[in-house]
Write a protein that holds these residues in place. Structure first.
Motif, PDB file in Angstrom:
ATOM      1  N   ARG A 103      -8.475   8.038  -3.242  1.00 32.51           N
ATOM      2  CA  ARG A 103      -7.451   6.124  -2.636  1.00 32.51           C
ATOM      3  C   ARG A 103      -6.171   6.520  -1.568  1.00 32.51           C
ATOM      4  N   VAL A 104      -5.681   5.141  -1.017  1.00 30.75           N
ATOM      5  CA  VAL A 104      -5.329   4.562  -0.191  1.00 30.75           C
ATOM      6  C   VAL A 104      -4.397   3.674  -0.654  1.00 30.75           C
ATOM      7  N   ARG A 105      -3.405   3.698  -0.052  1.00 36.48           N
ATOM      8  CA  ARG A 105      -2.469   1.910   0.001  1.00 36.48           C
ATOM      9  C   ARG A 105      -2.775   1.302   1.316  1.00 36.48           C
ATOM     10  N   ILE A 106      -2.539  -0.324   0.287  1.00 37.18           N
ATOM     11  CA  ILE A 106      -3.429  -1.151   1.630  1.00 37.18           C
ATOM     12  C   ILE A 106      -1.325  -1.414   2.940  1.00 37.18           C
ATOM     13  N   MET A 107      -0.532  -1.411   3.739  1.00 39.49           N
ATOM     14  CA  MET A 107       0.604  -0.786   4.324  1.00 39.49           C
ATOM     15  C   MET A 107       0.635  -2.583   4.406  1.00 39.49           C
ATOM     16  N   ASP A 108      -0.202  -3.466   5.254  1.00 36.80           N
ATOM     17  CA  ASP A 108       0.137  -5.439   5.848  1.00 36.80           C
ATOM     18  C   ASP A 108      -0.788  -5.895   5.295  1.00 36.80           C
ATOM     19  N   GLY A 109      -0.213  -7.237   5.335  1.00 33.98           N
ATOM     20  CA  GLY A 109      -1.367  -8.142   5.332  1.00 33.98           C
ATOM     21  C   GLY A 109      -1.479  -8.693   3.925  1.00 33.98           C
ATOM     22  N   PRO A 110      -1.913  -9.624   3.305  1.00 35.74           N
ATOM     23  CA  PRO A 110      -2.220 -10.384   2.150  1.00 35.74           C
ATOM     24  C   PRO A 110      -2.637  -9.051   1.112  1.00 35.74           C
ATOM     25  N   PHE A 111      -2.357  -8.139   0.829  1.00 40.96           N
ATOM     26  CA  PHE A 111      -3.289  -6.955   0.155  1.00 40.96           C
ATOM     27  C   PHE A 111      -2.141  -6.195   0.446  1.00 40.96           C
ATOM     28  N   CYS A 112      -1.114  -5.920   1.323  1.00 38.31           N
ATOM     29  CA  CYS A 112       0.331  -5.409   1.307  1.00 38.31           C
ATOM     30  C   CYS A 112       0.647  -4.801  -0.139  1.00 38.31           C
ATOM     31  N   GLY A 113       0.544  -3.248   0.032  1.00 32.90           N
ATOM     32  CA  GLY A 113       1.308  -2.716  -1.535  1.00 32.90           C
ATOM     33  C   GLY A 113       1.328  -2.079  -2.200  1.00 32.90           C
ATOM     34  N   LEU A 114      -0.635  -2.942  -2.150  1.00 30.41           N
ATOM     35  CA  LEU A 114      -1.928  -2.402  -3.382  1.00 30.41           C
ATOM     36  C   LEU A 114      -2.401  -1.126  -3.287  1.00 30.41           C
ATOM     37  N   SER A 115      -2.814  -0.558  -4.071  1.00 38.04           N
ATOM     38  CA  SER A 115      -3.496   0.530  -3.799  1.00 38.04           C
ATOM     39  C   SER A 115      -4.922  -0.018  -3.760  1.00 38.04           C
ATOM     40  N   ALA A 116      -5.589   0.945  -3.912  1.00 38.73           N
ATOM     41  CA  ALA A 116      -7.495   0.327  -3.253  1.00 38.73           C
ATOM     42  C   ALA A 116      -8.702   2.536  -2.875  1.00 38.73           C
ATOM     43  N   LYS A 117      -9.502   2.433  -3.318  1.00 36.99           N
ATOM     44  CA  LYS A 117     -10.298   2.933  -3.573  1.00 36.99           C
ATOM     45  C   LYS A 117     -11.553   2.872  -2.094  1.00 36.99           C
ATOM     46  N   VAL A 118     -11.928   3.785  -1.427  1.00 35.68           N
ATOM     47  CA  VAL A 118     -12.690   3.836  -0.486  1.00 35.68           C
ATOM     48  C   VAL A 118     -13.944   3.406  -0.234  1.00 35.68           C
ATOM     49  N   VAL A 119     -14.726   2.566  -0.476  1.00 37.68           N
ATOM     50  CA  VAL A 119     -16.220   2.828  -0.395  1.00 37.68           C
ATOM     51  C   VAL A 119     -16.856   2.943   0.598  1.00 37.68           C
ATOM     52  N   THR A 120     -16.631   2.702   1.497  1.00 30.55           N
ATOM     53  CA  THR A 120     -17.927   2.668   3.172  1.00 30.55           C
ATOM     54  C   THR A 120     -16.482   3.448   3.800  1.00 30.55           C
TER      55      THR A 120
END
Length: 182
Positions: free
Chosen positions: A133-150
């Motif tokens: 699990r990661v957090r996106i720090m910049d751009g249009p997805f800033c602040g959203l958490s995500a799961k690494v696929v690749t």
């Protein structure tokens, strides 16, 4: 060249992320500019290639592939009209409740891109594995958490992450420099 949109709103309208066909970001940006709509595709330097003992300089490419930032008034009918632009798919978050970005956020994101923070050859030192699990720090997805696929085990380059948006999982390719582990 001053666009019609800037003259109308003085740069006060919010920004939105328009999802477009991958590889058609600059085409959509130019089309929107021609229509008088403020559009932006932050660019970064891609990876250098080595062919037959020669170094080929990396090409400029969008920071986030498949997205164009658009500044306009947040009326649903205006945002729906963007889908009529050739190679445009939809607005991030939908036309009724789109994800908004402030002028300041877009300016910071573009400045980071221009300064080389997101360049493909820049070593970040972050090593990610599939499923983390990661957090996106910049751009249009800033602040959203995500799961690494690749994942990226080199400590530089791009990573494909899966973001939960509007009830579904959306894969997005982002520079490793935009991510932080949770």
């Amino acid at each position: 060249m001053v666009t019609l949109n800037c003259r109308i709103n003085g740069g006060r309208a919010p920004w939105f992320a328009l999802r477009v066909w991958t590889g058609r970001e600059k085409t959509v940006e130019n089309t929107l500019d021609g229509m008088g709509i403020q559009a932006l595709v932050p660019m970064r330097k891609g990876a250098d290639l080595r062919r037959r003992h020669r170094l080929i300089e990396g090409q400029m490419m969008p920071v986030i592939q498949g997205y164009v930032l658009v500044q306009m008034f947040p009326k649903a009918e205006y945002l729906t009209g963007l889908q009529g632009v050739e190679h445009a798919i939809d607005v991030l978050g939908g036309c009724e409740k789109p994800v908004r970005l402030s002028n300041k956020e877009v300016s910071i994101f573009n400045a980071l891109a221009q300064s080389g923070v997101y360049d493909a050859e820049r070593v970040v030192g972050l090593v990610l594995h599939s499923g983390e699990r990661v957090r996106i720090m910049d751009g249009p997805f800033c602040g959203l958490s995500a799961k690494v696929v690749t994942p990226s085990r080199k400590g530089r380059g791009d990573v494909v992450v899966s973001i939960r948006l509007m009830g579904g999982e959306v894969p997005v390719t982002v520079p490793l420099a935009m991510l932080r582990k949770l």
